[in-house]
Design an enzyme around this catalytic site. Sequence first.
Site, PDB file in Angstrom:
ATOM      1  N   ASP A  11     -24.069  16.123   3.571  1.00 56.38           N
ATOM      2  CA  ASP A  11     -23.902  14.663   3.595  1.00 56.38           C
ATOM      3  C   ASP A  11     -22.583  14.345   4.288  1.00 56.38           C
ATOM      4  O   ASP A  11     -21.697  15.202   4.392  1.00 56.38           O
ATOM      5  CB  ASP A  11     -23.890  14.080   2.171  1.00 56.38           C
ATOM      6  CG  ASP A  11     -23.826  12.559   2.185  1.00 56.38           C
ATOM      7  OD1 ASP A  11     -24.641  11.932   2.879  1.00 56.38           O
ATOM      8  OD2 ASP A  11     -22.938  11.976   1.531  1.00 56.38           O
ATOM      9  N   SER A  12     -22.458  13.086   4.730  1.00 61.28           N
ATOM     10  CA  SER A  12     -21.195  12.653   5.327  1.00 61.28           C
ATOM     11  C   SER A  12     -20.070  12.706   4.292  1.00 61.28           C
ATOM     12  O   SER A  12     -18.904  12.767   4.664  1.00 61.28           O
ATOM     13  CB  SER A  12     -21.350  11.228   5.849  1.00 61.28           C
ATOM     14  OG  SER A  12     -21.729  10.370   4.786  1.00 61.28           O
ATOM     15  N   CYS A  74     -28.577  12.842   3.795  1.00 62.36           N
ATOM     16  CA  CYS A  74     -27.873  11.645   4.264  1.00 62.36           C
ATOM     17  C   CYS A  74     -28.856  10.898   5.151  1.00 62.36           C
ATOM     18  O   CYS A  74     -29.387  11.466   6.119  1.00 62.36           O
ATOM     19  CB  CYS A  74     -26.646  12.070   5.067  1.00 62.36           C
ATOM     20  SG  CYS A  74     -25.790  10.723   5.889  1.00 62.36           S
ATOM     21  N   GLU A 159     -16.973   4.728  -2.329  1.00 61.03           N
ATOM     22  CA  GLU A 159     -15.996   5.779  -1.985  1.00 61.03           C
ATOM     23  C   GLU A 159     -14.610   5.456  -2.562  1.00 61.03           C
ATOM     24  O   GLU A 159     -13.819   6.352  -2.825  1.00 61.03           O
ATOM     25  CB  GLU A 159     -15.891   5.925  -0.455  1.00 61.03           C
ATOM     26  CG  GLU A 159     -17.171   6.408   0.195  1.00 61.03           C
ATOM     27  CD  GLU A 159     -17.205   7.899   0.445  1.00 61.03           C
ATOM     28  OE1 GLU A 159     -16.145   8.518   0.593  1.00 61.03           O
ATOM     29  OE2 GLU A 159     -18.323   8.454   0.477  1.00 61.03           O
ATOM     30  N   CYS A 193     -29.942   4.987   1.006  1.00 61.48           N
ATOM     31  CA  CYS A 193     -28.626   5.573   1.249  1.00 61.48           C
ATOM     32  C   CYS A 193     -28.299   6.353  -0.011  1.00 61.48           C
ATOM     33  O   CYS A 193     -28.454   5.830  -1.127  1.00 61.48           O
ATOM     34  CB  CYS A 193     -27.579   4.492   1.486  1.00 61.48           C
ATOM     35  SG  CYS A 193     -25.893   5.150   1.522  1.00 61.48           S
ATOM     36  N   HIS A 195     -25.696   7.146  -1.408  1.00 58.59           N
ATOM     37  CA  HIS A 195     -24.613   6.627  -2.258  1.00 58.59           C
ATOM     38  C   HIS A 195     -25.119   5.579  -3.263  1.00 58.59           C
ATOM     39  O   HIS A 195     -24.526   5.398  -4.325  1.00 58.59           O
ATOM     40  CB  HIS A 195     -23.550   5.927  -1.404  1.00 58.59           C
ATOM     41  CG  HIS A 195     -22.566   6.836  -0.760  1.00 58.59           C
ATOM     42  ND1 HIS A 195     -22.910   7.744   0.209  1.00 58.59           N
ATOM     43  CD2 HIS A 195     -21.221   6.963  -0.936  1.00 58.59           C
ATOM     44  CE1 HIS A 195     -21.820   8.388   0.601  1.00 58.59           C
ATOM     45  NE2 HIS A 195     -20.785   7.924  -0.082  1.00 58.59           N
TER      46      HIS A 195
HETATM   47  N1  DGL Z   1     -24.826   8.842   2.331  1.00 59.43           N
HETATM   48  C1  DGL Z   1     -25.054   8.252   3.628  1.00 59.43           C
HETATM   49  C2  DGL Z   1     -26.521   7.841   3.762  1.00 59.43           C
HETATM   50  O1  DGL Z   1     -27.382   8.227   2.965  1.00 59.43           O
HETATM   51  C3  DGL Z   1     -24.186   7.065   3.935  1.00 59.43           C
HETATM   52  C4  DGL Z   1     -22.722   7.264   3.883  1.00 59.43           C
HETATM   53  C5  DGL Z   1     -22.020   7.020   5.183  1.00 59.43           C
HETATM   54  O2  DGL Z   1     -22.056   5.899   5.731  1.00 59.43           O
HETATM   55  O3  DGL Z   1     -21.403   7.964   5.630  1.00 59.43           O
HETATM   56  O4  DGL Z   1     -26.836   7.130   4.690  1.00 59.43           O
END
Ligand code: DGL
Length: 277
Positions: A11-12, A74, A159, A193, A195
């Site tokens: 993931d990012s 991600c 975050e 997403c 998150h």
């Molecule tokens: N977790 C990433 C996703 O599912 C988003 C986080 C980011 O913008 O880096 O898209």
Amino acid sequence: MQVKGPIGIFDSGYGGLTVLKEIVDKLPQYDYIYLGDNARAPYGSRSFETVYQYTLECVQWFFKQGCSLVILACNTASAKALRTIQQNDLPKIDSTKRVLGVIRPTTEIIGNFSETKHVGILGTTGTVLSDSYPMEIAKFFPDVKVYQEACPIWVPLIETNEHLSKGADHFVKKHLDHLMHQSEKIDVLLLACTHYPLLINKIKEYTPVGTTIVSQGEIVANGLADYLKRHPEMEERCSKQNGIQFYTTDSTTDFDKHTEVFFGQKIASKHLDLSAQ
Ligand code: DGL
């Protein structure tokens, strides 16, 4: 005999830990390596080319660690980098390795949750602008109408650990209102997403009663279990003795402090300097 290695989960930043948690619950027997590219997150507002380059670098690192299978946990990376990596890079790097994303397993079943056949998607700007969800859902559920809303502030709120604050309510309500105003028939909301499950309580608060809210963790875990069943040659290449390792491209202190909320337990990460690879 095939050399065995852990399953890579990418993931990012932190969001993929919500997916890893479900995967480990479902498939505890395998070894995993998690990598969060926190130093370069968020990916959501970055260009196609940048997300692709960053994701490819990380995928190559996973391969060097012995992974035969990497999951892009991600949505942004799945939307912007996965297809190019699968079609252009894997045949050159090693055609026996596999990289999978989170969009396909989700779009294969999302239509089943909706009675009205009107589905709302909440995601990063990158995911929404890629139109990956409407295009993929149309393949499996041509009768489903898809509405999208980009929520660029939600990842930074999470975050920075502000997602439970009163101030976060304004931005949660704002984007839900934008989405729900597109059609009063929407009866399913997909958190596209990784998150966003951390905002679930606030999302529920500002969503009409009776709306089904779908997170991806369990869907991706079930998709992976199914994939390994259908591909015994890949299952054979997944090791089962070392447990889970965590890496971050940023500070391990910050990572370890934040991760409990995403993963549900304390972890000790290692630092990865991608420029030294
Ligand atoms: N977790 C990433 C996703 O599912 C988003 C986080 C980011 O913008 O880096 O898209």
